[in-house]
Scaffold this active site. Structure first.
Site, PDB file in Angstrom:
ATOM      1  N   GLY A 172     -32.159   3.667   3.148  1.00  0.00           N
ATOM      2  CA  GLY A 172     -31.020   3.833   2.256  1.00  0.00           C
ATOM      3  C   GLY A 172     -29.707   3.776   3.014  1.00  0.00           C
ATOM      4  O   GLY A 172     -28.751   3.111   2.598  1.00  0.00           O
ATOM      5  N   ASP A 173     -29.639   4.480   4.144  1.00  0.00           N
ATOM      6  CA  ASP A 173     -28.449   4.435   4.990  1.00  0.00           C
ATOM      7  C   ASP A 173     -28.195   3.021   5.497  1.00  0.00           C
ATOM      8  O   ASP A 173     -27.066   2.525   5.475  1.00  0.00           O
ATOM      9  CB  ASP A 173     -28.629   5.356   6.197  1.00  0.00           C
ATOM     10  N   LEU A 174     -29.249   2.389   5.998  1.00  0.00           N
ATOM     11  CA  LEU A 174     -29.080   1.061   6.581  1.00  0.00           C
ATOM     12  C   LEU A 174     -28.627   0.042   5.543  1.00  0.00           C
ATOM     13  O   LEU A 174     -27.733  -0.768   5.793  1.00  0.00           O
ATOM     14  CB  LEU A 174     -30.391   0.611   7.226  1.00  0.00           C
TER      15      LEU A 174
END
Length: 391
Positions: A172-174
């Protein structure tokens, strides 16, 4: 510096992973990225580990190293006059500002979007949040695993519907970082016409929902709710992980012709009842998997993979991380960089996943910078600002 973004200056106020990853992507393409960190502690990820490397009294987080290549670091206390003054001068000279504070924090610091654009109308602002900047839950803090669960990704990942699993990297962050960098480049292109910058917004929620692919339309169009089903594809069979005499192999029969090649190459009747078409094989997925596993059971992996390649059936092994980075194919693609770190010396770090056809370098740069020490560039950035200030 070289690269398609070599004339772009980025002020990176973000921390953890989503924002830093976006800034790193821009730095890989040649942008000058100035990372602004809190004095004393810096980015949260400087303390995330193990593993740590380097001196025991001041260890360096390998997590931090993963998201901060090609950056400079300056420490500023944004609650103090000096810190706000330096940030103001940076904003006036920047093309992009990246932040991933919770909604409202930048306003309280005196750097609302309106204030930033008063300082620099050409500034492109990337703002990344957990669940969006508005809406009934827009103020929620964003952490990757929570977002993976809330955004449905865990429900389609894992061995079955009763055992949801997170993806093994903070996807999700990436993805939020990737979508954010994509939005920034689009806004910079638009600025060439309009002369003004705009605010680009994304979130962990948006990034994960944006990656639902066929699971999204399966529900929105057909009303079908997908669920986790291990290592077998929900819409194609055989496509997934299978077992041989001494290990595992991945096989992807993405067409009927590939199924025929696989079946005939291993003594399976491709037109057997329940297996003649992909729709039939999906309905009988477990039986298909058992049939393929049985056919592979007498083969060793080192023999099976060449046989599948000979048949023209896409396949591959399941590599551990060490075997990925030691693989000559990985290294041939510029995916491992040699950089000089001021404490660790010469180290290898993962490289950018984009190459251009006019050079052999990963990303757009001829040389890459090691992730910086906390405040490593305090003096040089302040000196640059002094040179740029009106006389």
């Amino acid at each position: 510096m070289t690269g398609p973004l070599q004339d772009i200056t980025v002020v990176d106020l973000s921390r953890a992973l989503a924002g830093p990853h976006a800034a790193m992507m821009l730095g890989d393409m040649g942008a000058r990225v100035i990372k602004v960190e809190s004095p004393g502690k810096g980015d949260d990820t400087r303390g995330w580990g193990p593993p740590f490397v380097g001196p025991e009294d001041d260890p360096i987080s390998t997590y931090f190293l993963s998201a901060n290549r090609n950056k400079e670091s300056i420490t500023l206390d944004l609650k103090a006059d000096d810190g706000r003054d330096v940030l103001t001068r940076l904003v006036q000279r920047a093309d992009v500002l990246i932040e991933n504070f919770r909604p409202g924090v930048m306003d309280r610091l005196g750097f609302s979007n309106d204030a930033l654009h008063e300082l620099n109308p050409r500034l492109v602002i990337l703002s990344i949040s957990g669940f969006g900047h508005d809406g009934p839950q827009g103020g929620r803090a964003g952490y990757d695993q929570i977002a993976q669960g809330e955004a449905g990704l865990m429900s389609v990942t894992g061995p079955g519907p009763d055992n949801p699993q997170r993806v093994g990297v903070p996807i999700g962050d990436l993805l939020a970082g990737m979508y954010g960098a994509y939005g920034v480049v689009a806004a910079l292109h638009e600025r060439n016409t309009t002369g003004t910058g705009r605010v680009v917004r994304t979130s962990l929620l948006a990034a994960v929902v944006g990656s639902h692919a066929m699971h999204g339309t399966a529900y929105t169009v057909a009303g079908h709710v997908g669920h986790a089903q291990g290592n077998q594809h929900p819409s194609i069979s055989p496509y997934g992980l299978f077992h041989c005499a001494d290990g595992d192999v991945q096989v992807a029969c993405g067409s009927e012709s590939l199924w025929v090649k696989l079946a005939e190459g291993f003594g399976i009747n491709p037109a057997a009842e329940g297996m003649a078409t992909n729709r039939e094989r999906i309905a009988n997925r477990e039986r298909v998997a058992e049939t393929v596993n049985e056919a592979f059971s007498q083969w060793r992996l080192d023999d099976l993979l060449p046989r599948l390649a000979e048949l023209g059936v896409p396949s591959g092994e399941v590599r551990t991380i060490d075997r990925v980075y030691d693989w000559d194919q990985t290294r041939s693609q510029g995916l491992v960089l040699d950089v000089d770190h001021p404490v660790l010396g010469s180290i290898e770090i993962p490289g950018p996943p984009i190459r251009f056809d006019d050079n052999a370098f990963a990303g757009g740069r001829e040389t890459h910078l090691a992730p910086p020490l906390l405040g490593q560039h305090n003096d040089s950035v302040r000196a640059w600002l002094a040179e740029e200030d009106p006389k």
